[in-house]
Design an enzyme around this catalytic site. Sequence first.
Site, mmCIF file in Angstrom:
data_model
loop_
_atom_site.group_PDB
_atom_site.id
_atom_site.type_symbol
_atom_site.label_atom_id
_atom_site.label_comp_id
_atom_site.label_asym_id
_atom_site.label_seq_id
_atom_site.Cartn_x
_atom_site.Cartn_y
_atom_site.Cartn_z
ATOM 1 N N HIS A 1 0.875 -1.172 0.000
ATOM 2 C CA HIS A 1 0.000 0.000 0.000
ATOM 3 C C HIS A 1 0.916 1.227 0.000
ATOM 4 O O HIS A 1 2.026 1.163 0.527
ATOM 5 C CB HIS A 1 -0.837 -0.051 1.286
ATOM 6 C CG HIS A 1 -1.934 0.956 1.377
ATOM 7 N ND1 HIS A 1 -1.706 2.267 1.708
ATOM 8 C CD2 HIS A 1 -3.267 0.833 1.185
ATOM 9 C CE1 HIS A 1 -2.876 2.913 1.728
ATOM 10 N NE2 HIS A 1 -3.830 2.069 1.412
ATOM 11 N N ASP B 1 2.933 -5.018 7.950
ATOM 12 C CA ASP B 1 1.703 -4.238 7.859
ATOM 13 C C ASP B 1 0.541 -5.224 8.030
ATOM 14 O O ASP B 1 0.243 -6.021 7.144
ATOM 15 C CB ASP B 1 1.642 -3.532 6.502
ATOM 16 C CG ASP B 1 0.312 -2.818 6.277
ATOM 17 O OD1 ASP B 1 -0.574 -2.906 7.157
ATOM 18 O OD2 ASP B 1 0.156 -2.184 5.214
ATOM 19 N N GLN C 1 -4.623 -5.760 6.836
ATOM 20 C CA GLN C 1 -5.607 -6.666 6.223
ATOM 21 C C GLN C 1 -5.559 -8.061 6.825
ATOM 22 O O GLN C 1 -6.309 -8.936 6.414
ATOM 23 C CB GLN C 1 -5.341 -6.761 4.718
ATOM 24 C CG GLN C 1 -5.424 -5.450 3.977
ATOM 25 C CD GLN C 1 -6.845 -4.935 3.870
ATOM 26 O OE1 GLN C 1 -7.812 -5.685 3.997
ATOM 27 N NE2 GLN C 1 -6.984 -3.642 3.642
ATOM 28 N N LYS D 1 -10.538 -1.683 10.236
ATOM 29 C CA LYS D 1 -10.594 -2.858 9.361
ATOM 30 C C LYS D 1 -10.838 -4.124 10.183
ATOM 31 O O LYS D 1 -10.825 -5.238 9.672
ATOM 32 C CB LYS D 1 -9.298 -2.979 8.563
ATOM 33 C CG LYS D 1 -9.117 -1.818 7.572
ATOM 34 C CD LYS D 1 -7.954 -2.065 6.656
ATOM 35 C CE LYS D 1 -7.485 -0.801 5.951
ATOM 36 N NZ LYS D 1 -8.415 -0.273 4.941
ATOM 37 N N CYS E 1 -4.841 2.280 -3.772
ATOM 38 C CA CYS E 1 -3.622 2.857 -3.173
ATOM 39 C C CYS E 1 -2.418 1.943 -3.337
ATOM 40 O O CYS E 1 -1.556 1.859 -2.455
ATOM 41 C CB CYS E 1 -3.839 3.209 -1.698
ATOM 42 S SG CYS E 1 -4.962 4.565 -1.473
#
Lengths: 140, 404
Positions: free
Chosen positions: B121, B198, B201, B224, B364
């Site tokens: 991202h 990261d 997700q 999220k 993104c």
Amino acid sequence: MKSINEVQDEIIDNFSLFEGDMESKLFYLMDLGKKLPAMPEAHKGDDYLVKGCQSKVWLFPTLELGQVNFEADSNTEITKGLISLLISVWNGRTPEEILNSELYFIEKIGMGSMIGSQRSNGFASMIRQMKMYALAYQQK
Amino acid sequence: MELQSIRSHFPILHQEVNGAPLIYFDNAATTQKPIEVIEALDKYYRTDNANIHRAAHSLASRSTEYFEQTRKTLADFIGAPEAETCIFTKGVTESINLVAQAWGRKFIQAGDEILVSTMEHHSNIVPWQLLCEEKSATLKVIPMSDSGELDMDAFYQLLGPKTKLVACVWVSNALGTINPVKEIIEAAHKQGALVLLDGAQALSHFEVNVQEMDCDFLTISSHKLYGPTGVGALYGKRHLLEAMNPYQAGGEMIKEVRFEKTTFNEIPYKFEAGTPNIGDVIAFKAALDFVTKTGKSLIADHEDRLLSHLLEGLKKEEFHKVKLIGTASKKVSVQSFLIEGKHHFDIGMMLDARGVAVRTGHHCTQPLMHRLGIDGTVRVSFAMYNTIEEIDQFLHVLKRICAR
């Protein structure tokens, strides 16, 4: 020739048939887009590209006998349909008429989301760009 | 909790959009919030609102207690050894920027290398680009296959003694690929490099344990993960957080302020300058509790079923113009696709016209789109409350779009 607002009112009237049926409205818009005169490839250079986050719009203006004419195209069908409406409202008008007009048909036909955010598509930027061209022609 | 009853916890799902029942397939952008989260936020402002820490009155001690309870719950949720290693931020973007500023500016030197992957991202690219520019360091990119899997051979080639950090997405937001992060971490550590994962997700889909994984940093998003927007967290190993410079300066992050010299607070407060987003942090706990109560394995099984059902449906002849983008063997319930001859924006608008919410565009991840030679996709992403029936309805609408 009909006034800008008469043309806008006609568009609103046509779209009233699709009240509450967004899918048919979009299909109708895409059909309108298909009828938009093809834009010469030579006019689709980067100088005439109005960039949005998702869709591309090309806009090529000319001034003849005091009237502004736009050729335009987009890589998305829905935007192209809206462009054809915009062109029917503004083509053949003087720079003053364009600058003094208030576009209300987009909201009234329930496509306000297309101009709500500059990020989402090139359409909102295109409207701004068209007014900029009109302003430039007026000051010539 | 029974999966059948889950939908009743999400008030927003029970509405019509453009005359059709809402089908919310944009969960990778943000998940909807269960009533427990909404009520926790409501309760906070009705009964507990006060600025946290340093106060003698009852409301302040209540709100401080609840605020710190979220930190403990989050630490348990990700398997962190202690609550202090979880720092609240406004989201993953801020968490990454915090590491880039507070760790990167102190420890990255000229000639060092930072590795990221092709499928990052923008928030896990740009902070490192800025840091590399400032420090005359180099950003290197792990390539990937056409199906959306990292080229691990290339990764081992890129990894070297100059590598100081690997900043890698655990689960790709655009493709759904689950990256082999365990392998990446082991290899990076052998070279003496740190790894930032990261986790934006990842956390809503499967069990996460930072100690087992041995990652150095993990970024966390509340919104999220069925929690409020505007809240996220950074997990970091204690010795790393303690060695880092402060991030933002102001109240809370100090120990003692004199005009001659200021000393800084302990972690996590060293990184939490100013009044934080107290209400949303407190409500985030309700989201974590809700996910834990539902059960990660139950969620993962359900979402796998949803993805399989979608992929099975898309094999039918009427979808021969549909091109799947992202077909890695290990994936979460995210699927990007395109339809030949149609622009993703038009597809998204037409789906919305029948009540289906999807995301369209570059997500993104422009370098990823560039790698794939496209300028965007249509992305459907499922959550625990989505159903097989919704996928069938989606396929029905998509069939009409393909036929047009």
